[in-house]
Design an enzyme around this catalytic site. Sequence first.
Site, PDB file in Angstrom:
ATOM      1  CE  LYS A 194      -3.832   0.249   2.478  1.00  0.00           C
ATOM      2  NZ  LYS A 194      -4.798   0.464   3.605  1.00  0.00           N
ATOM      3  CG  PHE A 232     -18.269  13.428  12.952  1.00  0.00           C
ATOM      4  CD1 PHE A 232     -19.164  12.608  13.604  1.00  0.00           C
ATOM      5  CD2 PHE A 232     -17.385  14.197  13.700  1.00  0.00           C
ATOM      6  CE1 PHE A 232     -19.199  12.561  15.000  1.00  0.00           C
ATOM      7  CE2 PHE A 232     -17.403  14.158  15.085  1.00  0.00           C
ATOM      8  CZ  PHE A 232     -18.308  13.330  15.744  1.00  0.00           C
ATOM      9  NE  ARG A 278     -21.326  13.902   4.358  1.00  0.00           N
ATOM     10  CZ  ARG A 278     -21.930  14.920   3.775  1.00  0.00           C
ATOM     11  NH1 ARG A 278     -23.225  14.852   3.501  1.00  0.00           N
ATOM     12  NH2 ARG A 278     -21.250  15.992   3.444  1.00  0.00           N
ATOM     13  CE  LYS A 314     -17.601   7.698  13.619  1.00  0.00           C
ATOM     14  NZ  LYS A 314     -17.800   8.342  12.315  1.00  0.00           N
ATOM     15  N   GLY A 326     -25.483   0.801   4.628  1.00  0.00           N
ATOM     16  CA  GLY A 326     -24.387  -0.161   4.506  1.00  0.00           C
ATOM     17  C   GLY A 326     -23.075   0.546   4.748  1.00  0.00           C
ATOM     18  CB  CYS A 348     -19.594   4.235   9.331  1.00  0.00           C
ATOM     19  SG  CYS A 348     -17.987   4.897   8.876  1.00  0.00           S
ATOM     20  CE  LYS A 367     -16.315   0.009  12.044  1.00  0.00           C
ATOM     21  NZ  LYS A 367     -16.108   0.922  13.208  1.00  0.00           N
ATOM     22  NE  ARG A 419     -15.106  -1.003   4.133  1.00  0.00           N
ATOM     23  CZ  ARG A 419     -14.265  -0.150   4.735  1.00  0.00           C
ATOM     24  NH1 ARG A 419     -13.651  -0.517   5.843  1.00  0.00           N
ATOM     25  NH2 ARG A 419     -14.061   1.043   4.220  1.00  0.00           N
TER      26      ARG A 419
END
Length: 455
Positions: free
Chosen positions: A35, A152, A154, A204, A257, A260, A263, A329
Amino acid sequence: MNICVIGTGYVGLVTGVVFSDLGNDVVCVDKLSAKIDGLNKGIMPIYEPGLEEMVARNVADGRLQFSTDLDAAVTKAEVVFIAVGTPPREDGSTDLSYVEDAAKGVARALNSYKVIVNKSTVPVGTGDFVRQTIMTNRRRAVDFDVVSNPEFLREGSAITDTLVPDRIVIGAPNRVVAMRLLELYAPLERPMIITDVASAEMIKYASNAFLATKISFANAVANICEVAGADVTQVVKGMGLDSRIGAPFLSAGLGYGGSCFPKDTRSLLHTAQEFGYDFPLLKATIETNDEQPRRFIRKIHSVLGGDDLKGLTVGVLGLAFKPNTDDMREAKSLDVITDLLACGATVKAYDPIAIENTRAIFPHITYGANAYEVAAGADALIVVTEWNEFKTLNFERLASIMNRPLILDGRNIYDPETVRRNGFEYHSIGRAPLSPIGAPTAAKPATQKEAVPSV
């Protein structure tokens, strides 16, 4: 400031790049050498609009580096961000092993006072865990402080969300430590809130759980609308105009989905139960979200004639869990495609960005270069992700190339009457199905005497 960011996933990479763009010297560290090699060659491990250009600019200006050498990066840094993955365990709890490894790495390299910032999404109490881990493993009696600074972001708008956040939350053990982070964020000129560490960690999870609850509530209302003859798009519009409710995240579809919400809701539920609270509201949010794609799949079978789909070709539009990302995910396309294949259908699929990530999961389905290739010869077209390019398709062209002009819209991106006027049978979420003009009605609306299915 000199900053070290541990982890080059969504949060770590975007955080590091933005801080370098604000004039700081940043080293992003990851233990995956492939990576890091890719990043040093300008190859992004994720798709995020604007990220590649921002990385290239700051690398060229000498403010941003990528490395596998954690010791060197921590030694040089004044502030160390821990932004590693916190995957869920089967019981819903959060796996903190990557956070622990990062904390141990910081402890070994600790050479002077530093602020250690938990940027990863972690359950309440993790700040104490990180502090104790560093205390136990440090090689020198060097002081440090642990701060919680939740993100926070997106996916798809992560850079904008970092540069123009609604709020910056800093959970610190005292105001002096908080001021170090305030100084770092000062150029953004955004609202900041200073709390204790535990409250910042809770903010959070509580924020994501509340947004997830809005989505599940909209879907529960949609399920009633379908049998009651109401239009959920009009219902949630009327709700959202109330300033106490607000329109964002109040939309019906296939459910939430990504990395975040699924989970974080399960982790908060697990945390609540550990503290002796059952949290029935959050349980219902999760159950509603789990059921939503199953309801849609049952609708697909009902429209296509049953569970045996052999001989049928189904086109799937949208694979990523949301637009402007390649993240698979908890993507609802996985549920839909898995079911279609299990029932014998031939699947063709298209997504503007996520095809390669999907190909690793479903190597044997057909992938089109655009929506029209997927629609050609299809017996149904299923909309799973609301990419903008799907909203402006030429329906006349679609109808001419499909075997059966049928659209099942899992995101309510089309106006039903427009689709119907172009010769399509149309099924969506929380709205009555429509047959083409001149054809028999697709389904009879429920009356008040008919039972409303469980939501």
